[in-house]
Design a protein around this motif. Structure first.
Motif, PDB file in Angstrom:
ATOM      1  N   CYS A   1       0.932  -1.060  -0.015  1.00 16.05           N
ATOM      2  CA  CYS A   1       0.106  -0.058   0.078  1.00 16.05           C
ATOM      3  C   CYS A   1       0.865   1.260  -0.044  1.00 16.05           C
ATOM      4  O   CYS A   1       1.457   1.270   0.817  1.00 16.05           O
ATOM      5  CB  CYS A   1      -0.882  -0.016   1.309  1.00 16.05           C
ATOM      6  SG  CYS A   1      -1.722   1.344   1.356  1.00 16.05           S
ATOM      7  N   LEU A   2       0.953   1.745  -1.207  1.00 10.74           N
ATOM      8  CA  LEU A   2       2.026   2.829  -1.317  1.00 10.74           C
ATOM      9  C   LEU A   2       1.516   4.180  -1.356  1.00 10.74           C
ATOM     10  O   LEU A   2       0.285   4.580  -2.054  1.00 10.74           O
ATOM     11  CB  LEU A   2       2.708   2.682  -2.909  1.00 10.74           C
ATOM     12  CG  LEU A   2       3.674   3.728  -3.395  1.00 10.74           C
ATOM     13  CD1 LEU A   2       5.011   3.631  -2.493  1.00 10.74           C
ATOM     14  CD2 LEU A   2       4.192   3.163  -4.734  1.00 10.74           C
TER      15      LEU A   2
ATOM     16  N   GLY B   1       6.455  12.609 -13.039  1.00  7.49           N
ATOM     17  CA  GLY B   1       6.130  11.180 -13.989  1.00  7.49           C
ATOM     18  C   GLY B   1       5.736   9.955 -13.171  1.00  7.49           C
ATOM     19  O   GLY B   1       5.464   9.035 -13.851  1.00  7.49           O
ATOM     20  N   ALA B   2       5.282   9.836 -11.910  1.00  5.85           N
ATOM     21  CA  ALA B   2       4.810   8.895 -11.154  1.00  5.85           C
ATOM     22  C   ALA B   2       3.206   8.613 -11.731  1.00  5.85           C
ATOM     23  O   ALA B   2       2.433   9.032 -10.911  1.00  5.85           O
ATOM     24  CB  ALA B   2       4.825   8.884  -9.708  1.00  5.85           C
ATOM     25  N   SER B   3       3.179   8.416 -13.109  1.00  5.97           N
ATOM     26  CA  SER B   3       1.777   8.875 -13.618  1.00  5.97           C
ATOM     27  C   SER B   3       0.981   7.171 -13.470  1.00  5.97           C
ATOM     28  O   SER B   3       1.557   6.240 -13.121  1.00  5.97           O
ATOM     29  CB  SER B   3       1.630   9.117 -14.964  1.00  5.97           C
ATOM     30  OG  SER B   3       2.106   7.987 -15.847  1.00  5.97           O
ATOM     31  N   LEU B   4      -0.453   7.562 -13.731  1.00  4.87           N
ATOM     32  CA  LEU B   4      -1.172   6.204 -13.839  1.00  4.87           C
ATOM     33  C   LEU B   4      -0.451   5.248 -14.604  1.00  4.87           C
ATOM     34  O   LEU B   4      -0.696   3.889 -14.339  1.00  4.87           O
ATOM     35  CB  LEU B   4      -2.507   6.712 -14.168  1.00  4.87           C
ATOM     36  CG  LEU B   4      -3.779   5.821 -13.945  1.00  4.87           C
ATOM     37  CD1 LEU B   4      -4.047   5.765 -12.363  1.00  4.87           C
ATOM     38  CD2 LEU B   4      -5.015   6.555 -14.397  1.00  4.87           C
TER      39      LEU B   4
ATOM     40  N   TYR C   1      -2.294   2.332  -4.749  1.00  7.08           N
ATOM     41  CA  TYR C   1      -1.505   3.531  -4.770  1.00  7.08           C
ATOM     42  C   TYR C   1      -2.137   4.658  -4.580  1.00  7.08           C
ATOM     43  O   TYR C   1      -3.456   4.815  -5.103  1.00  7.08           O
ATOM     44  CB  TYR C   1      -0.860   3.637  -6.535  1.00  7.08           C
ATOM     45  CG  TYR C   1      -0.428   2.575  -6.979  1.00  7.08           C
ATOM     46  CD1 TYR C   1       1.158   2.643  -7.022  1.00  7.08           C
ATOM     47  CD2 TYR C   1      -1.103   1.370  -7.647  1.00  7.08           C
ATOM     48  CE1 TYR C   1       1.923   1.426  -7.682  1.00  7.08           C
ATOM     49  CE2 TYR C   1      -0.390   0.420  -8.139  1.00  7.08           C
ATOM     50  CZ  TYR C   1       0.882   0.202  -8.137  1.00  7.08           C
ATOM     51  OH  TYR C   1       1.678  -0.448  -8.959  1.00  7.08           O
ATOM     52  N   ASN C   2      -1.832   5.483  -3.837  1.00  7.34           N
ATOM     53  CA  ASN C   2      -2.580   6.452  -3.138  1.00  7.34           C
ATOM     54  C   ASN C   2      -1.745   7.871  -3.208  1.00  7.34           C
ATOM     55  O   ASN C   2      -0.597   7.912  -2.861  1.00  7.34           O
ATOM     56  CB  ASN C   2      -2.875   6.064  -1.534  1.00  7.34           C
ATOM     57  CG  ASN C   2      -3.871   7.134  -0.863  1.00  7.34           C
ATOM     58  OD1 ASN C   2      -3.547   8.233  -1.275  1.00  7.34           O
ATOM     59  ND2 ASN C   2      -4.582   6.740  -0.135  1.00  7.34           N
TER      60      ASN C   2
ATOM     61  N   PRO D   1      -2.720   2.996   6.733  1.00  5.32           N
ATOM     62  CA  PRO D   1      -2.670   1.821   5.933  1.00  5.32           C
ATOM     63  C   PRO D   1      -1.431   1.734   5.313  1.00  5.32           C
ATOM     64  O   PRO D   1      -0.974   0.507   4.447  1.00  5.32           O
ATOM     65  CB  PRO D   1      -3.707   1.933   4.882  1.00  5.32           C
ATOM     66  CG  PRO D   1      -3.939   3.585   4.658  1.00  5.32           C
ATOM     67  CD  PRO D   1      -3.486   3.994   6.176  1.00  5.32           C
ATOM     68  N   PHE D   2      -0.582   2.747   5.262  1.00  9.83           N
ATOM     69  CA  PHE D   2       0.688   2.724   4.333  1.00  9.83           C
ATOM     70  C   PHE D   2       1.668   1.974   4.815  1.00  9.83           C
ATOM     71  O   PHE D   2       2.313   2.110   5.792  1.00  9.83           O
ATOM     72  CB  PHE D   2       0.947   4.119   3.913  1.00  9.83           C
ATOM     73  CG  PHE D   2       0.109   4.923   3.311  1.00  9.83           C
ATOM     74  CD1 PHE D   2      -0.494   4.345   2.208  1.00  9.83           C
ATOM     75  CD2 PHE D   2      -0.524   6.087   4.093  1.00  9.83           C
ATOM     76  CE1 PHE D   2      -1.567   5.287   1.469  1.00  9.83           C
ATOM     77  CE2 PHE D   2      -1.559   6.652   3.470  1.00  9.83           C
ATOM     78  CZ  PHE D   2      -2.088   6.348   2.228  1.00  9.83           C
TER      79      PHE D   2
END
Ligand SMILES: *[C@@H]1O[C@H](CO)[C@@H](O)[C@H](O)[C@H]1NC(C)=O
Ligand SMILES: *[C@@H]1O[C@H](CO)[C@@H](O)[C@H](O)[C@H]1NC(C)=O
Length: 381
Positions: A255-256, A266-269, A293-294, A310-311
């Motif tokens: 759970c990030l 750049g941390a895109s879908l 991914y949150n 939760p992470f």
């Protein structure tokens, strides 16, 4: 950026004619107008600010009659509108939906574009255009002076820049369409500079300057590209995360939390490989349980670290010492671009050093931008 393609096609259509002929075929002109109208209605409404000066120019040069222009505009406009209504309403599952109209309503009519930030009126001319064009900027000015045909090519695009400058919010991509025509103008300017090289000393000097501008352009482009490559630590961090943890390695699955900086760099879908939709994975790569991914913003370190959070993993932009380091261990860190620095020592050290390794004169400085953190004790569970 997609809008550059149809705008470029129509630029081509307006230019395409027999060598040394001033006459534009009416077929090219109609298709050129069609593509610009399509772009305005479907992709980027601000292209209307290019379309309008272009139409005025065509009318002024008597290349089209007012009535035919209205006809072409109506047919192209209605066709484009039908196209966007059908396609976009279907995919957004909302009827009727005209996304460009909503965008213009929000950004221009309600004036919300200013909320993205505003720039001074001349920003396009003083900052974005020089950066987009580099050496082609002064050369295009020369082309403008040297050739009447270049003036008639550039005037609608210059009018476009003048008109769009009235909008408070400015981005270089809003005017990217002007780059191909300005490059044509620059080519004309360069042609002028090299054409006297056999006549006089001044001609040879001009030739050298033109060559120098082209070499400088290549070097600056290489430097800018290097800097850009270093500007996506978020994308690098998320890829690195998937390299470190395999799809089914940890239970429960990761759970990030992805920090704001990471999400903007750049941390895109597209990189969220282990959660649906799985477009590019073979079925063997699909995890038994999807990862989380949150990207919720403004979660302070306390909340991220608390025992009820939760992470189990973070891509954090806060340095590990500042984020409750008794809770987290650093798995990896990712560097990003800071600046170029000139190595003055190399310059002072005489010719020897500089000549043997001139490429070390400019050094790229990077620093740690993001950290991949794992909750302590996770592995032993
Ligand atoms: C525009 O089109 C021309 C060909 O008509 C092509 O050479 C050029 O690369 C295109 N430029 C852009 C930015 O799309
Ligand atoms: C992300 O995490 C926060 C904090 O735990 C939570 O409030 C939020 O609902 C989560 N967002 C999603 C999309 O799951």
């Amino acid at each position: 950026m997609f809008a550059t393609i149809p705008v470029n096609i129509s630029t081509y259509l307006f230019l395409d004619r027999a060598p040394n002929s001033a006459k534009l075929s009416s077929k090219s002109m109609i298709w050129g107008l069609f593509f610009l109208t399509l772009t305005t209605v479907v992709f980027r409404a601000e292209v209307a600010l290019l379309l309008a000066p272009l139409c005025l120019q065509l009318l002024y040069k008597k290349q089209i009659s007012f009535l035919s222009l209205v006809k072409v505009g109506l047919v192209s406009g209605l066709f484009s509108l039908a196209l966007t209504l059908v396609v976009d309403s279907y995919f957004w599952n909302a009827y009727p939906l005209w996304p460009e109209f909503s965008g213009i309503y929000f950004n221009v009519v309600e004036g919300k574009s200013a909320e993205w930030g505003t720039s001074p009126p001349l920003t396009y001319v003083t900052s974005y255009l020089p950066k987009l064009l580099l050496g082609a900027f002064p050369l295009s000015a020369l082309g403008f002076v040297a050739d009447k045909r270049i003036r008639s090519l550039l005037i609608p695009f210059m009018a476009f820049i003048a008109l769009i400058s009235n909008l408070g919010h400015k981005e270089w991509r809003f005017i990217v369409y002007v780059v191909p025509p300005f490059n044509i103008a620059a080519a004309r300017g360069a042609r002028w500079m090299v054409s006297y090289r056999k006549n006089s000393l001044l001609g040879r000097v001009l030739f050298l300057i033109a060559s120098g501008i082209i070499v400088a352009n290549v070097i600056i482009t290489a430097l800018f590209t290097t800097a850009s490559v270093g500007n996506y630590p978020g994308g690098q961090a998320l890829s690195e995360f998937h390299r470190i943890y395999s799809a089914n390695e940890t239970t429960p699955p990761p759970c990030l939390h992805i920090s704001n900086l990471a999400a903007q760099t750049g941390a895109s879908l597209f990189l969220q490989l282990n959660s649906p939709p799985y477009y590019f994975s073979s079925s063997a790569d699909v995890p038994r349980q999807p990862w989380t991914y949150n990207k919720t913003e403004n979660l302070p370190p306390d909340v991220l670290s608390s025992s009820t959070s939760p992470f189990a993993h973070l891509i954090s932009e806060t340095s590990p010492t500042a984020v409750h380091s008794n809770q987290w261990q650093v798995v990896a860190s990712v560097n990003g671009f800071d600046r170029f620095v000139v190595d003055w020592e190399l310059l002072k050290g005489g010719k020897g050093g500089l000549l043997s390794r001139p490429w070390t004169l400019l050094r790229l400085e990077e620093s740690e931008k993001l950290w991949i953190l794992e909750r302590k004790g996770l592995r032993s569970k």
